[in-house]
Design an enzyme around this catalytic site. Sequence first.
Site: not given
Length: 447
Positions: A53, A276
């Site tokens: 990420d 998410e």
Amino acid sequence: MSVDDDPDPAPGFGARSGWSREQAERIERTPSNTAPVVYPPAADPAPDVHVWDTWFLRERDGSIAEVDGWRVIFSLTAPADCLPGKRHDVATIRYFYSRDGERWHAGGPVFEAGRALGSRQWAGSALYDDDGTVSLFYTAAGFRDEADLTYHQRIAVGAGGRIDADGDGLELVGPFDHEILLAADGDRYETEAQSRGMIYTFRDPWFYEDPATGETHLLFEANTPVPEGAAVADGDPARQAFNGSVGLATSPTGDPTDWVFEEPILDAVGVNQELERPHVVERDGRYHLFVSSHLHTFAPDLEGHDALYGFVADSLRGPYRPLNGSGLVLTNPANAPYQTYSWLAYEHAGELLVSSFFNYYDLGGLGIDDVGTLPGEEQLRRFGGTVAPTMRLRLDGDRTRLLGKLAHWHLPAGDDDLPPLLGDLVADGRLGGEGGEETATYEYSYP
């Protein structure tokens, strides 16, 4: 599907709007939303760590910050010899910096050892404020010094960092002051003890200042509490446990350490468990809300993909309706369904650019649950663990369309030009003839 077939905003369960089963049933791979197969990069600027990420350092208005000509990204990282499935248990946030968005330099861990909250830190966002300070919003996972790993999640901040930069490089320096900002309240946002789902979520804080109102917000991933027996998802308890939502908190003062909960702006009760890394791209007064989600987090009888999903509204609080009729914006090809994940969309040069990380590849038909049964060296071989090629999309009202791709770790910003698309090169005669370098560079585009 024509524009006239767009579904109206659906009501949420605990939110003003929701992602309905009828909308999610429209999910379908098409040439306009399916990425090409991704291969490993020729060189990796961070070979000693897994990288997943990733997010930019931004200013309050959402623009990508530049400090003495440098831009900064933050990434979740783990040692490169860590088994991919264990990386979240040891995640550390590191930073990288670049002048041109192509050549990145490793800056090291952001926080001083032992000072951050949680036993490890998961994704968030970063603010370069008007006074030159850096606030890094993150997910505090577990508890510092816990003997056994837990997956308790709270939203935290490390505030007060500063950047030292010159012509030779950049350094992010502390000390950072760490503070828990938000914990699930059990009313608007489900607590871990209330959870009936496969995955519990209260994480991924995203700083956002609304250009229309000037209000300062945090968006985050959460779950909506659904009492047993509630009149939702046809009353099916198996469906009701899939209850992902996009939460909202507001700062009454604009202070990045001062927040109060609001109702979630979108939920997916009966549809999906995980929404998410929520984030927003505002264009022409319309708010485009993006989330990442997995194939396996869709409720029974729904067939989704590991993909970027999006919704659009006329205000930040909604109501939202799905982009492209179903919500699907960008997904992996059917023969490489897990090749990238954790997408982040941002505007640049009139296009929508989408970054992600290079996930599992060359699985040969194996499912994601099968990877952990492979020998360790095979798990590592099949895990990319680096920044993926950036995808280029056209955003037109309620519709998106894939245009092409850039290289691994190519994250344009500021005054960076985008290379011409393949169709442009063909049209003006720059392809063909001697020297095939441009042909290799622009290998993918839809007309």
